[in-house]
Design a protein around this motif. Sequence first.
Motif, short mmCIF file in Angstrom:
data_model
loop_
_atom_site.label_atom_id
_atom_site.label_comp_id
_atom_site.label_asym_id
_atom_site.label_seq_id
_atom_site.Cartn_x
_atom_site.Cartn_y
_atom_site.Cartn_z
N GLN A 69 19.50 6.81 3.67
CA GLN A 69 18.84 5.56 3.34
C GLN A 69 17.55 5.19 4.08
OE1 GLN A 69 21.06 2.33 2.03
NE2 GLN A 69 22.24 3.34 0.62
N GLN A 70 17.45 5.85 5.30
CA GLN A 70 16.61 5.55 5.95
C GLN A 70 15.18 6.01 5.74
OE1 GLN A 70 17.77 7.30 9.74
NE2 GLN A 70 18.46 5.39 10.44
N ILE B 16 9.07 3.80 2.05
CA ILE B 16 8.23 4.43 0.93
C ILE B 16 8.02 3.54 -0.21
CG2 ILE B 16 8.44 6.35 -0.68
CD1 ILE B 16 9.73 7.80 1.77
N THR B 17 9.24 2.71 -0.74
CA THR B 17 9.01 1.83 -1.81
C THR B 17 8.09 0.73 -1.48
OG1 THR B 17 11.35 2.14 -2.16
CG2 THR B 17 10.32 0.38 -3.48
N VAL C 37 0.15 0.18 -2.61
CA VAL C 37 -0.99 0.86 -3.36
C VAL C 37 -1.07 0.39 -4.52
CG1 VAL C 37 -1.22 3.09 -4.17
CG2 VAL C 37 -0.41 2.87 -1.99
N VAL C 38 0.19 0.03 -5.29
CA VAL C 38 -0.08 -0.49 -6.86
C VAL C 38 -0.70 -1.86 -6.80
CG1 VAL C 38 1.27 -1.35 -8.59
CG2 VAL C 38 1.80 0.82 -7.70
N LEU C 39 -0.30 -2.78 -6.03
CA LEU C 39 -1.06 -3.95 -5.65
C LEU C 39 -2.64 -3.91 -5.50
CD1 LEU C 39 1.70 -6.12 -4.20
CD2 LEU C 39 0.97 -6.34 -6.41
N THR C 40 -2.60 -2.97 -4.36
CA THR C 40 -4.26 -2.94 -4.09
C THR C 40 -5.02 -2.39 -5.03
OG1 THR C 40 -3.61 -2.08 -1.99
CG2 THR C 40 -5.66 -1.62 -2.35
N MET C 41 -4.57 -1.43 -5.93
CA MET C 41 -5.25 -0.91 -7.22
C MET C 41 -5.67 -2.03 -8.12
SD MET C 41 -5.64 2.28 -6.99
CE MET C 41 -5.45 3.46 -8.24
N LEU C 42 -4.54 -3.01 -8.46
CA LEU C 42 -4.44 -4.16 -9.54
C LEU C 42 -5.74 -4.92 -8.99
CD1 LEU C 42 -0.78 -4.79 -10.46
CD2 LEU C 42 -2.88 -3.98 -11.80
N ALA C 43 -5.76 -5.11 -7.63
CA ALA C 43 -6.65 -6.22 -6.94
C ALA C 43 -8.19 -5.52 -7.10
CB ALA C 43 -6.37 -6.31 -5.61
#
Length: 181
Positions: free
Chosen positions: A6-7, A12-13, A19-25
């Motif tokens: 699990q390391q 990564i998550t 990246v998703v939040l940056t795209m939304l912003a």
Amino acid sequence: MTKRNQQGMALITSLIMLVVLTMLALTSFNLGKSNLIVVGNMQQRDGAIAAARGVIEEVISNKRFASDSANTLDNPCELANQRCIDVNGDEVADVTVAITPAPSCKKVQVMKNSDLDLNDEEERNCMISSPDATSGDSLCANTVWEVRAVATDAVAQSTVELVQGIKVRVPLNDVEDNCPI
């Protein structure tokens, strides 16, 4: 699953979420910016329409257009029948309004002496009182004119065109020269 397998999964998550939040912003910023541009252009358009209406009102407030349609405005800014207007108060002309083409006569109806109101001084001046006036026509006519104003906004690079009709009583000698029957 072992701890070793699990390391790095949380890293990564979290990077994907970042990246998703940056795209939304960025998307919301671009939409807001687009909306501001649209509103600004609408304000510029409304300013150009108001300027064109003001110039049309100036033209039709005097009857000079019926006798000299090529020079309807006092103190034009660049050319005859043109007015430069500062709509945002910065003392720089933002909108140029041109009365183009010159006001045009669309309809003429010669007034009859019997239709005149003799209590009105302007209408009394239209009366023909000579005995040889057998036609019953007066010295005035009701005319319908079309005034077209084209406002060009230097800031938004847009053009607005307004057309207004007006009914005016004019002397027949003006009609003969500028509005053939």
